[in-house]
Design an enzyme around this catalytic site. Structure first.
Site, PDB file in Angstrom:
ATOM      1  CE  LYS A  88      58.805  59.798 -10.990  1.00 22.08           C
ATOM      2  NZ  LYS A  88      60.045  60.444 -10.629  1.00 22.08           N
ATOM      3  CG  ASN A  89      62.703  58.602 -12.370  1.00 23.39           C
ATOM      4  OD1 ASN A  89      62.033  59.637 -12.325  1.00 23.39           O
ATOM      5  ND2 ASN A  89      62.916  57.844 -11.312  1.00 23.39           N
TER       6      ASN A  89
ATOM      7  CB  CYS B 275      60.090  62.709  -3.492  1.00 19.16           C
ATOM      8  SG  CYS B 275      58.773  62.008  -4.482  1.00 19.16           S
TER       9      CYS B 275
ATOM     10  NE  ARG C  45      65.955  63.481  -4.106  1.00 21.41           N
ATOM     11  CZ  ARG C  45      65.043  63.168  -5.018  1.00 21.41           C
ATOM     12  NH1 ARG C  45      63.803  63.510  -4.857  1.00 21.41           N
ATOM     13  NH2 ARG C  45      65.397  62.507  -6.114  1.00 21.41           N
TER      14      ARG C  45
ATOM     15  CG  ASP D 128      62.690  55.177  -6.878  1.00 21.22           C
ATOM     16  OD1 ASP D 128      62.933  55.940  -5.930  1.00 21.22           O
ATOM     17  OD2 ASP D 128      63.075  55.392  -8.040  1.00 21.22           O
TER      18      ASP D 128
ATOM     19  NE  ARG E  46      56.338  64.826  -8.375  1.00 21.54           N
ATOM     20  CZ  ARG E  46      57.226  64.368  -7.486  1.00 21.54           C
ATOM     21  NH1 ARG E  46      56.886  64.258  -6.230  1.00 21.54           N
ATOM     22  NH2 ARG E  46      58.445  64.059  -7.849  1.00 21.54           N
TER      23      ARG E  46
HETATM   24  N1  EPU Z   1      73.672  62.843  -3.868  1.00 23.87           N
HETATM   25  C1  EPU Z   1      74.490  63.784  -3.290  1.00 23.87           C
HETATM   26  N2  EPU Z   1      74.831  64.878  -4.035  1.00 23.87           N
HETATM   27  C2  EPU Z   1      74.397  65.056  -5.323  1.00 23.87           C
HETATM   28  C3  EPU Z   1      73.566  64.072  -5.899  1.00 23.87           C
HETATM   29  C4  EPU Z   1      73.223  62.955  -5.138  1.00 23.87           C
HETATM   30  O1  EPU Z   1      74.895  63.673  -2.135  1.00 23.87           O
HETATM   31  O2  EPU Z   1      74.744  66.074  -5.946  1.00 23.87           O
HETATM   32  C5  EPU Z   1      73.318  61.649  -3.073  1.00 23.87           C
HETATM   33  C6  EPU Z   1      71.810  61.583  -2.784  1.00 23.87           C
HETATM   34  O3  EPU Z   1      71.460  62.367  -1.677  1.00 23.87           O
HETATM   35  C7  EPU Z   1      71.577  60.109  -2.606  1.00 23.87           C
HETATM   36  C8  EPU Z   1      72.583  59.475  -3.581  1.00 23.87           C
HETATM   37  O4  EPU Z   1      73.563  60.489  -3.848  1.00 23.87           O
HETATM   38  O5  EPU Z   1      71.914  59.748  -1.294  1.00 23.87           O
HETATM   39  C9  EPU Z   1      72.005  58.999  -4.879  1.00 23.87           C
HETATM   40  O6  EPU Z   1      71.144  59.981  -5.419  1.00 23.87           O
HETATM   41  P1  EPU Z   1      70.864  60.096  -6.986  1.00 23.87           P
HETATM   42  O7  EPU Z   1      71.576  61.284  -7.498  1.00 23.87           O
HETATM   43  O8  EPU Z   1      71.158  58.784  -7.622  1.00 23.87           O
HETATM   44  O9  EPU Z   1      69.315  60.351  -7.005  1.00 23.87           O
HETATM   45  P2  EPU Z   1      68.518  61.363  -7.926  1.00 23.87           P
HETATM   46  O10 EPU Z   1      69.139  61.449  -9.262  1.00 23.87           O
HETATM   47  O11 EPU Z   1      68.227  62.597  -7.178  1.00 23.87           O
HETATM   48  C10 EPU Z   1      67.002  59.559  -9.036  1.00 23.87           C
HETATM   49  C11 EPU Z   1      65.528  59.348  -9.198  1.00 23.87           C
HETATM   50  C12 EPU Z   1      64.937  58.907  -7.879  1.00 23.87           C
HETATM   51  C13 EPU Z   1      65.630  57.633  -7.426  1.00 23.87           C
HETATM   52  C14 EPU Z   1      67.144  57.852  -7.349  1.00 23.87           C
HETATM   53  C15 EPU Z   1      67.923  56.605  -6.999  1.00 23.87           C
HETATM   54  C16 EPU Z   1      64.912  60.929 -10.897  1.00 23.87           C
HETATM   55  C17 EPU Z   1      64.278  62.222 -11.245  1.00 23.87           C
HETATM   56  N3  EPU Z   1      64.926  60.613  -9.614  1.00 23.87           N
HETATM   57  O12 EPU Z   1      67.145  60.576  -8.063  1.00 23.87           O
HETATM   58  O13 EPU Z   1      63.583  58.633  -8.129  1.00 23.87           O
HETATM   59  O14 EPU Z   1      65.150  57.265  -6.163  1.00 23.87           O
HETATM   60  O15 EPU Z   1      67.627  58.344  -8.616  1.00 23.87           O
HETATM   61  O16 EPU Z   1      67.670  55.612  -7.917  1.00 23.87           O
HETATM   62  O17 EPU Z   1      65.396  60.208 -11.765  1.00 23.87           O
HETATM   63  C18 EPU Z   1      61.295  58.547  -7.658  1.00 23.87           C
HETATM   64  O18 EPU Z   1      61.106  58.257  -8.854  1.00 23.87           O
HETATM   65  O19 EPU Z   1      60.382  58.467  -6.795  1.00 23.87           O
HETATM   66  C19 EPU Z   1      62.606  58.983  -7.242  1.00 23.87           C
HETATM   67  C20 EPU Z   1      62.815  59.614  -6.090  1.00 23.87           C
END
Ligand code: EPU
Length: 440
Positions: A22-23, A117, A122, A305, A396
């Protein structure tokens, strides 16, 4: 809300195929809309998160439909709306990739601050800073991120902290920017690599994905392509833990074992027998697990995850496990595990899990997607019936969860509710055919 009812205690035997990621699907479907030509994306999971992205792309004017083989066709030529709808964006974090798409295609974007989630704050500040460095003017007004740039220009961007979403959004935005964009401290997750390969198959010039420096040389034109996305390493990891807790012997097919190196090593340390070949993993478990410690980390570390299902698994292991979460605030579900008899103490970012003899089934609620997965793992190993509320959340990210578990011999029943969101979205999904109107 819809429920999943699991009566624990059955060992699992048999084989299942892991679905597409999905991601990966969310960014790849979005990036496909950068081109005026049609792309055909295969191995897309039928998760509601992916359907949400399809509906958002349609609302922007893209042509998106699912063919009878389950492949999704995307054509971005019709995109003329630069404002993504709040009621859809709020459901999925991945919907924020439309900001990169719209900036790259139309030079302006209005995208609500995304949902997804409930795993703590976030923010999207890294994404915004990246867009600004590419030359966009960005403001946040009334809950919307508003960005505009007649022409994005490549530059060097250091991403403060390894962020999957920021790396992906900037790759999408920079694919057609003028000049070269260098992303430093880029995320190395397999989903980032998958997007890079996909973009290159459209004619983009992306190098270095999978390392922490990604170089994107902007191109004028991107073309339609056909592409099969990678399998879902988190879904695969969840089933590994289901088999480990329930006992038995399960063959997972259509996986990339290297994507799961860290969780596989931890499971082996806990006493689970695992064998792998190129595209499958065989897991054997006697249910006698030993405690082991884990710290989550960006890829190739132990994925956040899988932290929640792993805590559920360690709840009945022999000894005490110390599990540290370094990415998100992701321990709210622990209260639900406690209702099933788990002995878990949370101190700041660390869960101290003292293995108990047995969990007992109870009514519990999925507070986020992977929390739901943790409850499934706990329920499969528990005595008696567990009723997991909030099945829509699991829908989801786990395609055909109850069918797959059932195929392995688990006692699982899905109880729908007439007004469940998943039913509504599934209904909309049925309309993802070429013939219907575009209003989703
Ligand atoms: N962060 C910031 N600012 C930003 C972006 C991220 O502070 O602008 C911080 C976040 O709060 C976190 C860290 O950086 O502490 C890493 O976050 P990341 O951006 O890597 O996470 P994401 O892109 O929001 C994706 C996956 C998540 C998965 C994370 C980490 C998707 C849609 N979501 O989230 O997946 O946990 O990477 O691998 O790809 C899930 O599938 O259940 C899920 C939550």
């Amino acid at each position: 809300m819809a429920h999943l009812i699991i009566r624990g205690g059955n060992p699992l035997y048999g084989e299942i195929s892991v679905s597409g990621s999905k991601n990966s699907a969310m960014p790849i479907l979005t990036a496909a809309a950068l081109s005026d030509e049609e792309s055909i994306i295969d191995n897309v999971p039928r998760d509601t998160s992916v359907l949400t992205i399809c509906l958002i792309l349609r609302s922007l004017g893209a042509e998106v439909y699912m063919d009878d083989k389950g492949r999704i066709h995307v054509r971005g030529a019709g995109i003329n709306n630069h404002s993504a709808p709040y009621d859809l964006v709020r459901r999925e974090r991945g919907s924020f990739y439309t900001a990169g798409l719209l900036l790259g295609r139309l030079g302006c974007a209005e995208v609500p601050l995304p949902g997804g989630c409930a795993i703590g704050s976030r923010p999207v500040d890294f994404h915004i800073r990246g867009f600004q460095q590419l030359g966009a003017e960005v403001t946040i007004e009334h809950g919307y991120v508003k960005a505009s740039a007649p022409q994005l220009r490549g530059t060097s961007i250091f991403i403060n902290r390894s962020s999957v979403g920021t790396t992906i959004n900037l790759m999408i935005a920079a694919a057609k920017a003028e000049g070269v964009t260098i992303l430093e401290n880029a995320a190395k997750e397999p989903e980032v690599v998958d997007l890079a390969i996909f973009l290159n198959s459209m004619g983009a010039r992306v190098r270095g994905a999978g390392t922490d420096v990604i170089r994107i040389e902007g191109v004028k034109e991107l073309y339609g392509t056909e592409y099969g996305i990678i399998c879902d390493r988190i879904e695969a990891g969840t089933y590994l833990m289901c088999a480990a807790v329930a006992g038995g012997e399960v063959l997972l097919k259509d996986v990339v074992p290297e994507h799961l190196r860290s969780p596989i090593l931890k499971l082996m340390e806990a006493g689970v027998e695992i064998k792998e070949d190129n595209s499958s993993i065989l897991v054997r478990s006697q249910r006698k697990l030993k405690a082991c410690d884990v710290e989550t980390a960006p890829y190739p570390g132990f994925p956040t995850d899988l932290q929640q299902p792993f805590v559920a698994l360690m709840s009945t292991a022999e000894g005490t496990s110390v599990i540290r979460e370094t990415i998100f605030d992701r321990f709210r579900y622990v209260d639900e595990l406690r209702r099933m008899g788990a002995d878990i103490r949370v101190e700041h970012d660390t869960a101290i899990v003292r293995g108990v003899e047995q969990l007992s089934g109870a009514p519990v609620e999925a507070t986020d997607l992977r929390a739901g997965a943790a409850l499934v793992v706990a329920a499969l190993g528990a005595v008696g019936e567990t009723r997991i509320l909030g099945l829509e959340i699991l829908d989801r990210g786990y395609e055909g969860l109850s069918e797959k578990l059932h195929a392995l011999g688990a006692d699982v029943v899905r109880e729908e509710s007439p007004d469940s969101v998943s039913q509504k979205i599934t209904f909309a999904a049925l309309r993802l055919s070429k013939e219907v109107d575009q209003d989703g």
